[in-house]
Scaffold this motif. Structure first.
Motif, PDB file in Angstrom:
ATOM      1  N   GLY A 193      -0.562  -7.349   1.537  1.00 23.82           N
ATOM      2  CA  GLY A 193      -0.894  -7.699   0.165  1.00 23.82           C
ATOM      3  C   GLY A 193       0.145  -8.589  -0.488  1.00 23.82           C
ATOM      4  N   PRO A 194       0.447  -9.752   0.084  1.00 23.37           N
ATOM      5  CA  PRO A 194       1.487 -10.628  -0.480  1.00 23.37           C
ATOM      6  C   PRO A 194       1.137 -11.197  -1.842  1.00 23.37           C
ATOM      7  CG  PRO A 194       0.279 -11.772   1.237  1.00 23.37           C
ATOM      8  CD  PRO A 194      -0.161 -10.338   1.289  1.00 23.37           C
ATOM      9  N   GLY A 195      -0.143 -11.175  -2.198  1.00 20.73           N
ATOM     10  CA  GLY A 195      -0.534 -11.665  -3.519  1.00 20.73           C
ATOM     11  C   GLY A 195      -0.188 -13.124  -3.721  1.00 20.73           C
ATOM     12  N   LEU A 196       0.534 -13.385  -4.802  1.00 17.55           N
ATOM     13  CA  LEU A 196       0.902 -14.766  -5.134  1.00 17.55           C
ATOM     14  C   LEU A 196       2.184 -15.219  -4.449  1.00 17.55           C
ATOM     15  CD1 LEU A 196      -0.035 -14.595  -8.913  1.00 17.55           C
ATOM     16  CD2 LEU A 196      -1.202 -15.948  -7.156  1.00 17.55           C
ATOM     17  N   GLY A 197       2.881 -14.291  -3.755  1.00 17.70           N
ATOM     18  CA  GLY A 197       4.022 -14.697  -2.943  1.00 17.70           C
ATOM     19  C   GLY A 197       5.395 -14.321  -3.468  1.00 17.70           C
ATOM     20  N   SER A 198       5.478 -13.493  -4.500  1.00 22.96           N
ATOM     21  CA  SER A 198       6.790 -13.155  -5.067  1.00 22.96           C
ATOM     22  C   SER A 198       7.726 -12.543  -4.031  1.00 22.96           C
ATOM     23  CB  SER A 198       6.620 -12.182  -6.241  1.00 22.96           C
ATOM     24  OG  SER A 198       5.891 -12.768  -7.287  1.00 22.96           O
ATOM     25  N   LEU A 199       7.268 -11.496  -3.348  1.00 24.56           N
ATOM     26  CA  LEU A 199       8.097 -10.840  -2.336  1.00 24.56           C
ATOM     27  C   LEU A 199       8.198 -11.687  -1.077  1.00 24.56           C
ATOM     28  CD1 LEU A 199       9.724  -8.420  -1.321  1.00 24.56           C
ATOM     29  CD2 LEU A 199       7.555  -7.275  -0.767  1.00 24.56           C
TER      30      LEU A 199
ATOM     31  N   ALA B  83       4.802  -9.534  16.987  1.00 20.01           N
ATOM     32  CA  ALA B  83       5.003  -8.093  16.834  1.00 20.01           C
ATOM     33  C   ALA B  83       6.054  -7.846  15.759  1.00 20.01           C
ATOM     34  CB  ALA B  83       5.436  -7.479  18.153  1.00 20.01           C
ATOM     35  N   PRO B  84       5.659  -7.255  14.633  1.00 16.55           N
ATOM     36  CA  PRO B  84       6.637  -7.035  13.555  1.00 16.55           C
ATOM     37  C   PRO B  84       7.620  -5.925  13.880  1.00 16.55           C
ATOM     38  CG  PRO B  84       4.515  -6.133  12.937  1.00 16.55           C
ATOM     39  CD  PRO B  84       4.310  -6.834  14.236  1.00 16.55           C
ATOM     40  N   THR B  85       8.837  -6.085  13.394  1.00 15.29           N
ATOM     41  CA  THR B  85       9.865  -5.058  13.556  1.00 15.29           C
ATOM     42  C   THR B  85      10.048  -4.225  12.299  1.00 15.29           C
ATOM     43  OG1 THR B  85      11.569  -6.651  12.876  1.00 15.29           O
ATOM     44  CG2 THR B  85      11.132  -6.449  15.236  1.00 15.29           C
ATOM     45  N   ALA B  86       9.535  -4.721  11.165  1.00 16.07           N
ATOM     46  CA  ALA B  86       9.693  -4.008   9.897  1.00 16.07           C
ATOM     47  C   ALA B  86       8.479  -4.260   9.019  1.00 16.07           C
ATOM     48  CB  ALA B  86      10.973  -4.456   9.178  1.00 16.07           C
ATOM     49  N   LEU B  87       8.157  -3.262   8.219  1.00 15.94           N
ATOM     50  CA  LEU B  87       7.119  -3.387   7.198  1.00 15.94           C
ATOM     51  C   LEU B  87       7.806  -3.394   5.844  1.00 15.94           C
ATOM     52  CD1 LEU B  87       4.178  -3.162   6.043  1.00 15.94           C
ATOM     53  CD2 LEU B  87       4.430  -0.677   6.257  1.00 15.94           C
ATOM     54  N   VAL B  88       7.541  -4.413   5.041  1.00 13.23           N
ATOM     55  CA  VAL B  88       8.067  -4.489   3.678  1.00 13.23           C
ATOM     56  C   VAL B  88       6.908  -4.927   2.790  1.00 13.23           C
ATOM     57  CG1 VAL B  88       9.820  -5.434   2.138  1.00 13.23           C
ATOM     58  CG2 VAL B  88      10.318  -5.192   4.582  1.00 13.23           C
ATOM     59  N   ALA B  89       6.516  -4.074   1.843  1.00 10.66           N
ATOM     60  CA  ALA B  89       5.298  -4.395   1.110  1.00 10.66           C
ATOM     61  C   ALA B  89       5.197  -3.651  -0.210  1.00 10.66           C
ATOM     62  CB  ALA B  89       4.071  -4.054   1.967  1.00 10.66           C
TER      63      ALA B  89
ATOM     64  N   THR C  21      11.342   0.149  10.908  1.00  6.40           N
ATOM     65  CA  THR C  21      11.534   0.584   9.523  1.00  6.40           C
ATOM     66  C   THR C  21      10.332   0.163   8.679  1.00  6.40           C
ATOM     67  OG1 THR C  21      12.676  -1.448   8.838  1.00  6.40           O
ATOM     68  CG2 THR C  21      14.054   0.359   9.643  1.00  6.40           C
ATOM     69  N   ALA C  22      10.145   0.898   7.592  1.00 11.40           N
ATOM     70  CA  ALA C  22       9.139   0.530   6.597  1.00 11.40           C
ATOM     71  C   ALA C  22       9.738   0.770   5.225  1.00 11.40           C
ATOM     72  CB  ALA C  22       7.870   1.357   6.778  1.00 11.40           C
ATOM     73  N   LEU C  23       9.651  -0.221   4.364  1.00  6.41           N
ATOM     74  CA  LEU C  23      10.087  -0.081   2.974  1.00  6.41           C
ATOM     75  C   LEU C  23       8.895  -0.491   2.117  1.00  6.41           C
ATOM     76  CD1 LEU C  23      11.367  -1.308   0.171  1.00  6.41           C
ATOM     77  CD2 LEU C  23      12.494   0.666   1.180  1.00  6.41           C
ATOM     78  N   VAL C  24       8.288   0.491   1.454  1.00 10.50           N
ATOM     79  CA  VAL C  24       7.069   0.202   0.705  1.00 10.50           C
ATOM     80  C   VAL C  24       7.227   0.623  -0.750  1.00 10.50           C
ATOM     81  CG1 VAL C  24       5.566   0.318   2.714  1.00 10.50           C
ATOM     82  CG2 VAL C  24       6.032   2.407   1.413  1.00 10.50           C
ATOM     83  N   MET C  25       6.590  -0.138  -1.631  1.00 12.52           N
ATOM     84  CA  MET C  25       6.511   0.217  -3.034  1.00 12.52           C
ATOM     85  C   MET C  25       5.140   0.820  -3.278  1.00 12.52           C
ATOM     86  SD  MET C  25       7.545  -1.876  -6.460  1.00 12.52           S
ATOM     87  CE  MET C  25       6.773  -3.417  -5.972  1.00 12.52           C
ATOM     88  N   VAL C  26       5.139   2.031  -3.840  1.00 14.91           N
ATOM     89  CA  VAL C  26       3.906   2.765  -4.099  1.00 14.91           C
ATOM     90  C   VAL C  26       4.000   3.410  -5.475  1.00 14.91           C
ATOM     91  CG1 VAL C  26       3.464   3.222  -1.651  1.00 14.91           C
ATOM     92  CG2 VAL C  26       4.820   4.845  -2.989  1.00 14.91           C
TER      93      VAL C  26
END
Length: 298
Positions: free
Chosen positions: A70-76, A133-139, A162-167
């Motif tokens: 969900g990158p949206g408009l690209g901020s992250l 193949a991704p090594t990390a999830l950031v979302a 690793t996974a770093l998610v905002m929820v």
């Protein structure tokens, strides 16, 4: 009311991303005819300091291929491209998926080749659909499907370390809760099946457009370097139904709650005792390892 002062980075040297601020987010949304929808959980981050903080908390670097959902408009996305080898962005909205490469080309021309956009539903995307193949999830995960998406990706992509998610903040609390905590439940146990889980910070409402009605939280999952049990699909198919059954009726003892899973209350008690678990205990008192032991008694 005056427009909030932009926190975006001004266009800089080639190879460095110019991050988005409130004004830039609104301009892009208008340009692409984007009206954020609740159905897709669209709340766009417009604060440069927040996306920098997320990247720092994720601990990613030049050796990482990052999966962003969900990158949206690209901020992250722009903040990630500054520091990682590549970003694989999975976006379900066709307009946003088509627009993202152009935004990156405009605001980070020297980094555009690091971006790969995959138009797909993150709840169903498979490893074979990704270009690397991704090594990390950031979302910043869509709040209405955050837990299913996280669990699906951890299961589908064993290379994620690793996974770093905002929820949503309440979901972050549930994911990171220890046994015995009042919000400990199915998300806590299943996330713990893959790795160690912890809260990694809080995010206020004012860094989003539109402003959500709930606070947000960051959660970090570090996959077990040496898994204490198998995490393949066959083993998950044995363990996860036990977890679901144990929490389906939280007020019942495990002997009663697991009667349907085991075939009878007597058989549930036998399996619980064989796993070293008190049949009078309740599901919220058991850690993930106990559920794995119990599943293996089946």
């Amino acid at each position: 009311m005056p427009e909030p002062e932009s926190t975006a980075s001004a266009p800089t040297a080639r190879g460095v991303a110019a991050l988005l601020g409130p004004a830039e987010v609104r301009v892009l949304a208008e340009r692409f005819g984007i009206r954020p929808t609740k159905q897709l959980g669209q709340n766009f981050v417009h604060d440069a300091n927040t996306v920098r903080r997320i990247v720092t908390a994720a601990g990613v670097g030049p050796g990482d291929t990052v999966l962003e959902v969900g990158p949206g408009l690209g901020s992250l996305t722009l903040a990630l491209l500054d520091v990682v080898r590549s970003v694989v962005a999975v976006e379900i909205d066709p307009v946003l998926a088509d627009a993202l490469p152009g935004t990156v080309a405009d605001r980070a021309p020297g980094l555009a080749e690091r971006l790969h956009v995959v138009r797909a539903d993150a709840l169903r995307v498979s490893a074979g659909e990704l270009p690397a193949a991704p090594t990390a999830l950031v979302a910043n995960l869509p709040y209405n499907v955050a837990v299913p998406v996280l669990l699906h990706l951890l299961a589908e992509l064993p290379g994620l370390t690793t996974a770093l998610v905002m929820v949503q903040a309440e979901v972050a609390d549930r994911l990171a809760a220890p046994p015995g905590n009042r919000v400990y439940g199915v998300p806590s146990v299943k996330a713990g099946f893959f790795g160690t889980v912890r809260r990694a910070g809080a995010v206020g409402t004012q860094v989003f457009w539109p402003v959500p009605r709930v606070e947000s939280g960051l959660v970090r999952v570090d996959r077990y370097a040496e898994p204490p049990w198998a995490t393949d699909a066959a083993h998950r198919a044995r363990v996860f139904p036990v977890i679901d059954a144990a929490f389906a009726q939280r007020r019942k003892t495990l002997r009663a709650a697991l009667a349907g899973w085991a075939g009878s209350a007597a058989e549930a008690e036998r399996r619980l005792r064989a796993a070293g678990i008190d049949p009078a205990a309740r599901g919220e008192t058991l850690d993930t390892a106990a559920y794995v032991r119990l599943a293996e008694q089946g």
